[in-house]
Design a protein around this motif. Structure first.
Motif, PDB file in Angstrom:
ATOM      1  N   THR A 187       0.668  -1.192   0.069  1.00  0.00           N
ATOM      2  CA  THR A 187      -0.009  -0.034  -0.015  1.00  0.00           C
ATOM      3  C   THR A 187       0.837   1.100   0.075  1.00  0.00           C
ATOM      4  OG1 THR A 187      -0.204   0.192   2.435  1.00  0.00           O
ATOM      5  CG2 THR A 187      -1.862  -1.312   1.161  1.00  0.00           C
ATOM      6  N   LEU A 188       2.126   1.091  -0.519  1.00  0.00           N
ATOM      7  CA  LEU A 188       2.955   2.405  -0.363  1.00  0.00           C
ATOM      8  C   LEU A 188       2.336   3.265  -1.370  1.00  0.00           C
ATOM      9  CD1 LEU A 188       6.630   0.534  -0.432  1.00  0.00           C
ATOM     10  CD2 LEU A 188       5.487   2.173   1.402  1.00  0.00           C
ATOM     11  N   ASN A 189       2.384   4.650  -0.922  1.00  0.00           N
ATOM     12  CA  ASN A 189       2.088   5.929  -1.826  1.00  0.00           C
ATOM     13  C   ASN A 189       0.757   5.610  -2.128  1.00  0.00           C
ATOM     14  OD1 ASN A 189       4.884   6.509  -1.392  1.00  0.00           O
ATOM     15  ND2 ASN A 189       5.229   5.379  -3.662  1.00  0.00           N
ATOM     16  N   THR A 190      -0.321   4.885  -1.506  1.00  0.00           N
ATOM     17  CA  THR A 190      -1.755   5.127  -1.691  1.00  0.00           C
ATOM     18  C   THR A 190      -2.282   6.197  -0.903  1.00  0.00           C
ATOM     19  OG1 THR A 190      -2.061   3.606  -0.176  1.00  0.00           O
ATOM     20  CG2 THR A 190      -1.641   2.591  -1.959  1.00  0.00           C
ATOM     21  N   PRO A 191      -3.446   6.704  -1.491  1.00  0.00           N
ATOM     22  CA  PRO A 191      -3.965   7.722  -0.518  1.00  0.00           C
ATOM     23  C   PRO A 191      -4.317   7.453   0.838  1.00  0.00           C
ATOM     24  CG  PRO A 191      -5.010   7.578  -2.770  1.00  0.00           C
ATOM     25  CD  PRO A 191      -4.413   6.420  -2.517  1.00  0.00           C
ATOM     26  N   THR A 192      -4.726   5.954   1.129  1.00  0.00           N
ATOM     27  CA  THR A 192      -4.812   5.563   2.634  1.00  0.00           C
ATOM     28  C   THR A 192      -3.619   5.944   3.403  1.00  0.00           C
ATOM     29  OG1 THR A 192      -6.379   3.937   1.811  1.00  0.00           O
ATOM     30  CG2 THR A 192      -5.398   3.489   4.051  1.00  0.00           C
ATOM     31  N   GLN A 193      -2.347   5.246   2.826  1.00  0.00           N
ATOM     32  CA  GLN A 193      -1.295   5.581   3.460  1.00  0.00           C
ATOM     33  C   GLN A 193      -0.736   6.936   3.701  1.00  0.00           C
ATOM     34  OE1 GLN A 193       3.159   3.556   3.150  1.00  0.00           O
ATOM     35  NE2 GLN A 193       1.479   2.439   3.281  1.00  0.00           N
ATOM     36  N   ASN A 194      -0.915   7.748   2.607  1.00  0.00           N
ATOM     37  CA  ASN A 194      -0.347   9.022   2.756  1.00  0.00           C
ATOM     38  C   ASN A 194      -1.322  10.058   3.682  1.00  0.00           C
ATOM     39  OD1 ASN A 194       1.765   8.780   0.802  1.00  0.00           O
ATOM     40  ND2 ASN A 194       0.446   9.165  -1.116  1.00  0.00           N
ATOM     41  N   THR A 195      -2.532   9.673   3.741  1.00  0.00           N
ATOM     42  CA  THR A 195      -3.518  10.192   4.615  1.00  0.00           C
ATOM     43  C   THR A 195      -3.262  10.039   6.017  1.00  0.00           C
ATOM     44  OG1 THR A 195      -5.287  10.212   2.949  1.00  0.00           O
ATOM     45  CG2 THR A 195      -5.932  10.727   5.335  1.00  0.00           C
ATOM     46  N   TRP A 196      -2.639   8.629   6.238  1.00  0.00           N
ATOM     47  CA  TRP A 196      -2.112   8.275   7.632  1.00  0.00           C
ATOM     48  C   TRP A 196      -0.970   9.107   8.067  1.00  0.00           C
ATOM     49  CZ3 TRP A 196      -1.850   6.217  12.172  1.00  0.00           C
ATOM     50  CH2 TRP A 196      -0.572   6.140  12.722  1.00  0.00           C
ATOM     51  N   TYR A 197      -0.141   9.118   7.002  1.00  0.00           N
ATOM     52  CA  TYR A 197       1.143   9.827   7.333  1.00  0.00           C
ATOM     53  C   TYR A 197       0.878  11.309   7.700  1.00  0.00           C
ATOM     54  CZ  TYR A 197       4.346   6.199   6.222  1.00  0.00           C
ATOM     55  OH  TYR A 197       5.336   5.067   6.252  1.00  0.00           O
ATOM     56  N   GLY A 198       0.055  11.815   6.963  1.00  0.00           N
ATOM     57  CA  GLY A 198      -0.278  13.504   7.316  1.00  0.00           C
ATOM     58  C   GLY A 198      -0.870  13.572   8.785  1.00  0.00           C
ATOM     59  N   LEU A 199      -1.839  12.561   9.080  1.00  0.00           N
ATOM     60  CA  LEU A 199      -2.288  12.881  10.462  1.00  0.00           C
ATOM     61  C   LEU A 199      -1.446  12.351  11.509  1.00  0.00           C
ATOM     62  CD1 LEU A 199      -5.849  11.035  10.016  1.00  0.00           C
ATOM     63  CD2 LEU A 199      -5.439  13.329  10.102  1.00  0.00           C
ATOM     64  N   ALA A 200      -0.298  11.548  11.337  1.00  0.00           N
ATOM     65  CA  ALA A 200       0.620  11.244  12.204  1.00  0.00           C
ATOM     66  C   ALA A 200       1.590  12.211  11.972  1.00  0.00           C
ATOM     67  CB  ALA A 200       1.439   9.974  11.584  1.00  0.00           C
ATOM     68  N   PHE A 201       1.969  13.139  11.121  1.00  0.00           N
ATOM     69  CA  PHE A 201       2.796  14.318  11.004  1.00  0.00           C
ATOM     70  C   PHE A 201       2.478  15.164  12.166  1.00  0.00           C
ATOM     71  CE2 PHE A 201       4.771  18.043   9.037  1.00  0.00           C
ATOM     72  CZ  PHE A 201       6.230  17.743   9.329  1.00  0.00           C
ATOM     73  N   GLU A 202       1.206  15.506  12.066  1.00  0.00           N
ATOM     74  CA  GLU A 202       0.627  16.314  12.892  1.00  0.00           C
ATOM     75  C   GLU A 202       0.838  16.179  14.349  1.00  0.00           C
ATOM     76  OE1 GLU A 202      -3.685  16.787  12.164  1.00  0.00           O
ATOM     77  OE2 GLU A 202      -3.310  17.538  10.188  1.00  0.00           O
ATOM     78  N   ARG A 203       0.818  14.913  14.577  1.00  0.00           N
ATOM     79  CA  ARG A 203       0.988  14.726  15.928  1.00  0.00           C
ATOM     80  C   ARG A 203       2.590  14.339  16.329  1.00  0.00           C
ATOM     81  NH1 ARG A 203      -3.191  10.522  14.674  1.00  0.00           N
ATOM     82  NH2 ARG A 203      -4.951  11.020  15.964  1.00  0.00           N
TER      83      ARG A 203
END
Length: 325
Positions: A187-203
Motif C-alpha cells: 500500500t506504499l504511496n496510496t491515498p490511505t497511507q499518505n492520509t495516515w502519514y499526514g495525520l501522524a505528522f501533525e501528532r
C-alpha cells in the motif's frame, strides 16, 4: 504508582526522593540511536517509522537494519507471528488494573482527529464526568498515551488527544481483517497511507513543540502554546498549534506532510484564511498574526506560497532540545 506512591496522602507521602519521567525518544534522539546502531536510514525514513512506532527504545531494538522501513513494519505488525499483534492489549493490561475502561477512552480518541474535551468524552462513553474519569485521564496523560492542551490558555477547558503512535497505528490498521503479510509494502504511496502519514505528522509536530519553538528562535522570550476550536454553534474550525509570544505576535502553525516539497493550493489557502478570520473574530486582541508552515521538505514557490511567513522542515524537527533537563 503516581496516584498511590508519588501523590499518596498517607504513610507514603514524600517518601520518593526524586521523580524521573522516562519519555519516548524525540526525533533527534531517535536519529542518534539509529546512527549508534549503524542503521543507514535517512530522516524521512526515520520519520515514517516514528509515525508508526513512536520513540520507544525497546521497539527500536526490534528493528532489522538490513530491511527497509516498510519491511520492518510488515514484519512487526502484519507477519504471521508479528511481534506487535498482541501488544495493544498486553500494554494496557500491564499498565492498568481495570484496562477495559481505559481502552474505551483510547478507542474513542483514536477516531477523533481533532481530539475531544472532557465533557465530550464523558458524553460519548455515557459516564459521569467525576473523579473516576479525572483519575483515568490523568493516568493516561502520565503514561504519555494521551495529551492535554488548553484552549486559548483557558483553565478549565482543553482538548485530549491520543498521542501514543503504536496504539494509533494498531487501531487504524491492525484491528481489522488485514491478512496480507506484506500489507504496508503493498500500500506504499496510496491515498490511505499518505492520509495516515499526514495525520501522524501533525501528532509528531505536537510532540516536538519545544523543537519548533527553538527553531523559530522563540526560546529567548516568554511563549505560551495552546490549541483553538470554534465555539459550539459556529462553523467547525480548529487550529492545533498556536504560539503566543511576549512581543505581541501570535504564530499560527500549519503542519503538512509531503513526500516532496509541499504546494499550497487555492483550496488550502482559503481554509487557512477562514480559520484565521474565525480565530481573530473570537479573540480580537490577537491582531498580529504570523503563519508558520511545518512540513517535510520545504515549500514550492507559487501563487499561494506567500501564505506563510516562515517555513520549517525536517531539519528543524531533528534538533536537540537544549531546554530539556
Amino acid at each position: 504508582m503516581i496516584r498511590n506512591v508519588i501523590d499518596n496522602r498517607g504513610g507514603l507521602h514524600r517518601r520518593a526522593t526524586h521523580e524521573m519521567h522516562l519519555r519516548p525518544f524525540s526525533l533527534y534522539q531517535s536519529e542518534m540511536y539509529f546512527k549508534a546502531r549503524h542503521f543507514k536510514w535517512d530522516r524521512m525514513t526515520i520519520l515514517q517509522l516514528y509515525a508508526a512506532m513512536g520513540g520507544v527504545p525497546y521497539y527500536f531494538s526490534l528493528l532489522d537494519p538490513t530491511r527497509s522501513a516498510a519491511e520492518n513494519i510488515d514484519m512487526l505488525f502484519f507477519s504471521t507471528d508479528a511481534e506487535f499483534k498482541n501488544e495493544f492489549r498486553r500494554l494496557y493490561k500491564s499498565l492498568f488494573r481495570n484496562p477495559e475502561k481505559y481502552m474505551d477512552i483510547i478507542k474513542l480518541l483514536a477516531v477523533s482527529r481533532e481530539g475531544m474535551t472532557r465533557k465530550e468524552i464523558a458524553s460519548a462513553l455515557k459516564m459521569s464526568s467525576g473523579e473516576d474519569l479525572t483519575n483515568m485521564l490523568k493516568d493516561l496523560v502520565y503514561c504519555d498515551l494521551i495529551s492535554y492542551n488548553s484552549v486559548c490558555g483557558k483553565k478549565n477547558s482543553g482538548i485530549y488527544r491520543l498521542v501514543d503512535f503504536i496504539t494509533i497505528f494498531y487501531l487504524t490498521f491492525c484491528n481489522t481483517t488485514v491478512t496480507d503479510r506484506a500489507y504496508w509494502r503493498h500500500t506504499l504511496n496510496t491515498p490511505t497511507q499518505n492520509t495516515w502519514y499526514g495525520l501522524a505528522f501533525e501528532r509528531i509536530c505536537m510532540f516536538h513543540i519545544w523543537e519548533i519553538i527553538q527553531s523559530l528562535r522563540l526560546d529567548t522570550m516568554l511563549t505560551k502554546y495552546y490549541s483553538w476550536r470554534n465555539k459550539p454553534g459556529k462553523p467547525a474550525g480548529q487550529i492545533d498549534m498556536i504560539i503566543e509570544r511576549a512581543d505581541g505576535i501570535t504564530d499560527i502553525c500549519e503542519m503538512k506532510y509531503s513526500r516532496y516539497e509541499y504546494t499550497q493550493d487555492a483550496d488550502e489557502s482559503k481554509k487557512l484564511e477562514r480559520r484565521i478570520q474565525a480565530f481573530q473574530s473570537e479573540y480580537k486582541d490577537h491582531k498580529s498574526i504570523r503563519t508558520v508552515l511545518v512540513t517535510t521538505k520545504g515549500l514550492t514557490q507559487g501563487e499561494h506560497s506567500d501564505d506563510f511567513a516562515k517555513v520549517l522542515t525536517l531539519k528543524d524537527l531533528f534538533v536537540e532540545n537544549t531546554e530539556e533537563y
